[in-house]
Write a protein that holds these residues in place. Structure first.
Motif, PDB file in Angstrom:
ATOM      1  N   ASP A 135       0.824  -1.207   0.000  1.00  0.00           N
ATOM      2  CA  ASP A 135       0.000   0.000   0.000  1.00  0.00           C
ATOM      3  C   ASP A 135       0.862   1.262   0.000  1.00  0.00           C
ATOM      4  O   ASP A 135       0.561   2.235  -0.693  1.00  0.00           O
TER       5      ASP A 135
ATOM      6  N   LYS B  55     -16.629  -2.434  -5.328  1.00  0.00           N
ATOM      7  CA  LYS B  55     -15.198  -2.308  -5.605  1.00  0.00           C
ATOM      8  C   LYS B  55     -14.423  -1.874  -4.364  1.00  0.00           C
ATOM      9  O   LYS B  55     -13.353  -2.410  -4.065  1.00  0.00           O
ATOM     10  N   PHE B  56     -14.973  -0.936  -3.623  1.00  0.00           N
ATOM     11  CA  PHE B  56     -14.276  -0.452  -2.424  1.00  0.00           C
ATOM     12  C   PHE B  56     -14.053  -1.571  -1.426  1.00  0.00           C
ATOM     13  O   PHE B  56     -12.970  -1.691  -0.838  1.00  0.00           O
ATOM     14  N   TYR B  57     -15.051  -2.406  -1.235  1.00  0.00           N
ATOM     15  CA  TYR B  57     -14.970  -3.438  -0.200  1.00  0.00           C
ATOM     16  C   TYR B  57     -14.329  -4.736  -0.684  1.00  0.00           C
ATOM     17  O   TYR B  57     -13.930  -5.564   0.148  1.00  0.00           O
TER      18      TYR B  57
ATOM     19  N   ASP C 227      -7.664   0.968  -6.083  1.00  0.00           N
ATOM     20  CA  ASP C 227      -9.085   0.666  -6.191  1.00  0.00           C
ATOM     21  C   ASP C 227      -9.889   1.547  -5.246  1.00  0.00           C
ATOM     22  O   ASP C 227     -10.894   2.156  -5.622  1.00  0.00           O
ATOM     23  N   ARG C 228      -9.454   1.606  -4.002  1.00  0.00           N
ATOM     24  CA  ARG C 228     -10.189   2.364  -2.991  1.00  0.00           C
ATOM     25  C   ARG C 228     -10.118   3.864  -3.280  1.00  0.00           C
ATOM     26  O   ARG C 228     -11.107   4.587  -3.101  1.00  0.00           O
TER      27      ARG C 228
ATOM     28  N   VAL D   5     -12.572   4.751  -6.022  1.00  0.00           N
ATOM     29  CA  VAL D   5     -13.956   4.773  -5.557  1.00  0.00           C
ATOM     30  C   VAL D   5     -14.262   6.074  -4.820  1.00  0.00           C
ATOM     31  O   VAL D   5     -15.319   6.688  -5.021  1.00  0.00           O
TER      32      VAL D   5
ATOM     33  N   LEU E 192     -19.456   4.243   3.555  1.00  0.00           N
ATOM     34  CA  LEU E 192     -18.197   3.930   2.869  1.00  0.00           C
ATOM     35  C   LEU E 192     -17.125   4.960   3.227  1.00  0.00           C
ATOM     36  O   LEU E 192     -15.973   4.589   3.515  1.00  0.00           O
TER      37      LEU E 192
ATOM     38  N   ALA F 288     -13.593   4.529   5.103  1.00  0.00           N
ATOM     39  CA  ALA F 288     -12.325   5.010   4.545  1.00  0.00           C
ATOM     40  C   ALA F 288     -11.516   5.791   5.570  1.00  0.00           C
ATOM     41  O   ALA F 288     -10.280   5.779   5.542  1.00  0.00           O
TER      42      ALA F 288
ATOM     43  N   ASP G 188      -9.265   3.382   7.251  1.00  0.00           N
ATOM     44  CA  ASP G 188      -8.518   2.488   6.368  1.00  0.00           C
ATOM     45  C   ASP G 188      -7.101   2.261   6.892  1.00  0.00           C
ATOM     46  O   ASP G 188      -6.519   3.122   7.579  1.00  0.00           O
TER      47      ASP G 188
ATOM     48  N   VAL H  78      -5.500   6.574   1.892  1.00  0.00           N
ATOM     49  CA  VAL H  78      -6.955   6.508   1.794  1.00  0.00           C
ATOM     50  C   VAL H  78      -7.598   7.393   2.852  1.00  0.00           C
ATOM     51  O   VAL H  78      -8.566   8.129   2.581  1.00  0.00           O
TER      52      VAL H  78
END
Length: 420
Positions: free
Chosen positions: A158, A359-361, A368-369, A372, A389, A393, A396, A401
């Motif tokens: 990450d 997609k986020f989850y 990806d996150r 979103v 959501l 985040a 996260d 994020v």
């Protein structure tokens, strides 16, 4: 006092450096070689902290490249009023005054990024030096990418992905004002090419090449390049030939479009599900003008999520408009283009709110996150699913994020402001 230093390995003249001053010296070791840092006496108690990871960096790069750090020692010298951030002189790197700091300042972030960059130059730039300034990419693009490699190794995927994403965004912003090939022989002043195209764009291109050929072939190719051109000059074509000999593949298409052409793809991606034929139809349009860039060949992955299961499809885009068909027994929960999230591009996708939330989850990568959060930032008002959501985040695991969520959240649109 008279000191003697014998430089018995050949290197380019611009890599010679001599520092004279009232310095305090801090020393450590990498294997049997001295690793030192020279700073001004008032900063002496904290200089070792700045360079504490340097021996580990030297080992990491030596192991990855299969070529040990070549010089007899590594010195790091602090300075005032230096004209750039740093300079990769052979075995003696000079740094600007921002590294004249204390531990309290280091609590807000370290200088690993610039230390890693200059260290990687000891291989790419110093062992092998670009034949001309036009080939600067052989120095700076590789050093730029090395920052990401170190971040991922030391702090996890990450962190490496987030750092690379910020660098790519920097290039994309600057591309609105300057658009030319990475390999550019037509410049008025050599300083003009020390820019986001040679650094950040070049680093992003190397990331794509790394992803395309795979980890083993990528570092084996760099090893071959360093070995074949050790203590010599090289051109971009020499790097290409090293990759081709290792992979057994003609990579002229990749090097030509990414290094010799200007720009990057601007993509419009749409998809729909055909219930009757049980097929997903995905269309990719390259919308960049001929002046902005060529028609790119884009090998990439598409992850299709159906009933909670993921299936990966490999596609090869090579036209301005191209449609792909994928069998699917039911409507997909998500069609995730560029599943590895390495493609240097601008893009728009027609993902629904439900697809973005899925997609986020469920999609695995940091980008990806982030995508979103960007896509749903305009759908926060009185929308409990989107608000939840964004709350997620804020917790996260990645600070990239969390920071993006903080910037994007619009408190006035939340029905329950107390939760924030």
């Amino acid at each position: 006092k008279t000191d003697h230093w014998k430089q018995d390995k050949p290197h380019s003249p611009y890599l010679f450096f001599l520092a004279v001053g009232d310095y305090y010296k801090s020393s450590s070791k990498w294997r049997d070689k001295e690793v030192s840092a020279y700073t001004f006496p008032r900063y002496k108690k904290d200089v070792a902290e700045i360079f504490k990871d340097l021996p580990e960096m030297m080992e990491f790069y030596s192991q990855k490249l299969g070529v040990d750090f070549p010089w007899d020692k590594l010195a790091n010298v602090m300075s005032f009023d230096y004209t750039a951030g740093a300079m990769e002189n052979s075995s003696a790197i000079i740094y600007y005054e921002k590294l004249l700091c204390d531990r309290q300042q280091l609590a807000d972030g370290n200088f690993d990024w610039i230390i890693a960059h200059e260290l990687f130059h000891q291989w790419f730039g110093d062992i092998v030096t670009a034949e001309s300034w036009a080939n600067l990419t052989l120095n700076e693009s590789l050093a730029d990418y090395s920052e990401c490699l170190w971040k991922e190794y030391k702090y996890g995927k990450d962190e490496g992905d987030g750092y690379r994403n910020k660098a790519t965004e920097k290039y994309l912003r600057s591309s609105k004002y300057k658009n030319e090939p990475i390999l550019n022989f037509y410049y008025d002043n050599a300083h003009d090419i020390f820019d986001d195209i040679r650094y950040e764009k070049g680093g992003a291109v190397l990331r794509m090449l790394h992803n395309y050929v795979g980890d083993d072939a990528f570092f084996a190719s760099l090893h071959k390049y360093l070995t074949d051109y050790k203590f010599k000059n090289a051109e971009l074509s020499d790097l290409r030939k090293s990759f081709e000999e290792i992979t057994g593949e003609d990579l002229s298409w990749f090097f030509n479009q990414w290094w010799l052409e200007k720009g990057h793809p601007i993509l419009d991606i749409t998809h729909k599900y055909d219930e009757k034929n049980k097929t997903i139809e995905m269309t990719v349009r390259q919308t960049q003008t001929n002046n902005e860039g060529p028609t790119f060949r884009i090998p990439t992955k598409v992850d299709i999520y159906t009933n909670g299961k993921k299936e990966t499809k490999l596609i090869d885009i090579n036209d301005r408009v191209q449609t792909f068909y994928f069998p699917a027994a039911t409507a997909p929960q998500l069609v995730n283009f560029d599943a590895d999230k390495v493609l240097l591009c601008e893009k728009t996708e027609d993902l629904s709110e439900a697809e973005n939330i899925f997609k986020f989850y469920n999609a695995p990568l940091l980008k990806d996150r982030l995508e979103v959060l960007d896509a749903l930032s305009y759908k926060q008002r009185d929308n409990s699913a989107v608000q939840s959501l964004f709350m997620k985040a804020l917790q996260d695991k990645s600070w990239y994020v969390r920071a993006e969520a903080v910037d994007a959240i619009e408190i006035d649109k939340f029905s329950n402001k107390a939760q924030l």
